[in-house]
Design a protein around this motif. Structure first.
Motif, short mmCIF file in Angstrom:
data_model
loop_
_atom_site.label_atom_id
_atom_site.label_comp_id
_atom_site.label_asym_id
_atom_site.label_seq_id
_atom_site.Cartn_x
_atom_site.Cartn_y
_atom_site.Cartn_z
N UNK A 29 32.38 50.98 25.19
CA UNK A 29 30.95 51.26 25.06
C UNK A 29 30.30 51.20 26.43
N UNK A 30 29.00 51.50 26.43
CA UNK A 30 28.24 51.34 27.67
C UNK A 30 28.32 49.88 28.11
N UNK A 31 28.34 49.67 29.40
CA UNK A 31 28.37 48.32 29.98
C UNK A 31 26.99 48.05 30.58
N UNK A 32 26.33 47.00 30.08
CA UNK A 32 24.96 46.71 30.51
C UNK A 32 24.96 45.94 31.83
N UNK A 33 23.82 45.98 32.49
CA UNK A 33 23.68 45.42 33.84
C UNK A 33 24.11 43.96 33.92
N UNK A 34 23.70 43.13 32.98
CA UNK A 34 24.07 41.71 33.09
C UNK A 34 25.57 41.50 32.93
N UNK A 35 26.24 42.37 32.18
CA UNK A 35 27.70 42.28 32.06
C UNK A 35 28.38 42.68 33.38
N UNK A 36 27.82 43.67 34.04
CA UNK A 36 28.36 44.10 35.33
C UNK A 36 28.20 42.97 36.35
N UNK A 37 27.03 42.36 36.37
CA UNK A 37 26.78 41.25 37.30
C UNK A 37 27.74 40.09 37.02
N UNK A 38 27.96 39.78 35.75
CA UNK A 38 28.88 38.69 35.40
C UNK A 38 30.30 39.01 35.87
N UNK A 39 30.71 40.26 35.71
CA UNK A 39 32.05 40.67 36.17
C UNK A 39 32.17 40.63 37.68
N UNK A 40 31.09 40.93 38.39
CA UNK A 40 31.11 40.81 39.85
C UNK A 40 31.46 39.39 40.27
N UNK A 41 30.90 38.42 39.57
CA UNK A 41 31.15 37.02 39.91
C UNK A 41 32.60 36.62 39.66
N UNK A 42 33.29 37.33 38.78
CA UNK A 42 34.68 37.01 38.45
C UNK A 42 35.68 37.81 39.27
N UNK A 43 35.21 38.80 39.99
CA UNK A 43 36.08 39.69 40.75
C UNK A 43 36.34 39.10 42.14
N UNK A 44 37.61 38.97 42.52
CA UNK A 44 37.95 38.35 43.80
C UNK A 44 37.33 39.08 44.99
N UNK A 45 37.43 40.40 45.00
CA UNK A 45 36.90 41.20 46.10
C UNK A 45 35.38 41.07 46.19
N UNK A 46 34.71 41.17 45.06
CA UNK A 46 33.25 41.06 45.03
C UNK A 46 32.80 39.65 45.38
N UNK A 47 33.53 38.67 44.92
CA UNK A 47 33.12 37.28 45.12
C UNK A 47 33.05 36.91 46.60
N UNK A 48 33.95 37.47 47.40
CA UNK A 48 33.90 37.22 48.84
C UNK A 48 32.56 37.71 49.40
N UNK A 49 32.17 38.91 49.01
CA UNK A 49 30.91 39.49 49.50
C UNK A 49 29.72 38.69 48.97
N UNK A 50 29.77 38.32 47.71
CA UNK A 50 28.68 37.55 47.10
C UNK A 50 28.54 36.19 47.78
N UNK A 51 29.66 35.52 48.04
CA UNK A 51 29.61 34.21 48.67
C UNK A 51 28.99 34.29 50.07
N UNK A 52 29.36 35.30 50.85
CA UNK A 52 28.78 35.48 52.19
C UNK A 52 27.28 35.77 52.09
N UNK A 53 26.91 36.65 51.16
CA UNK A 53 25.49 36.97 50.97
C UNK A 53 24.72 35.72 50.55
N UNK A 54 25.31 34.92 49.70
CA UNK A 54 24.66 33.69 49.22
C UNK A 54 24.45 32.70 50.36
N UNK A 55 25.39 32.62 51.28
CA UNK A 55 25.24 31.73 52.44
C UNK A 55 24.03 32.14 53.28
#
Length: 102
Positions: A29-55
């Protein structure tokens, strides 16, 4: 005051596109925005970028940072400047943008 971008769309958007495709395949089905954001937090590649941005933006939570990335992905669709418009259909589901591969 100028806001410094703490991540690059060219790095994050391909990850978002991959996650939308993976989640659509899993959910069918369609994937809603909050589900995409949650998956970003679980993705190893994305998490590196998110952690740097968060710092760099310590006033934002990890969740807010991931949601901001998805919001920018959606914004590029809205203004007609997304490289992903030919790859995904977009609609509103429960007051959120949602995507699925074409």
């Amino acid at each position: 005051m100028t806001t410094q971008t703490t991540w690059k769309q060219s790095e994050v958007f391909p990850i978002i596109a991959r996650l939308i495709s993976e989640e659509h395949q899993r959910l069918g089905r369609y994937v809603v925005a909050h589900e995409i954001a949650a998956r970003l937090l679980l993705d190893d590649e994305a998490r590196i970028i998110i952690d740097v941005a968060r710092e760099q933006r310590q006033d934002w939570s990890l969740e807010h940072t991931a949601s901001n990335m998805v919001a920018w992905f959606s914004q590029r669709f809205t203004v007609g400047e997304s490289n992903w418009q030919r790859a995904f259909e977009r609609t509103r589901v429960d007051d959120q943008w949602a995507y699925k591969p074409i």
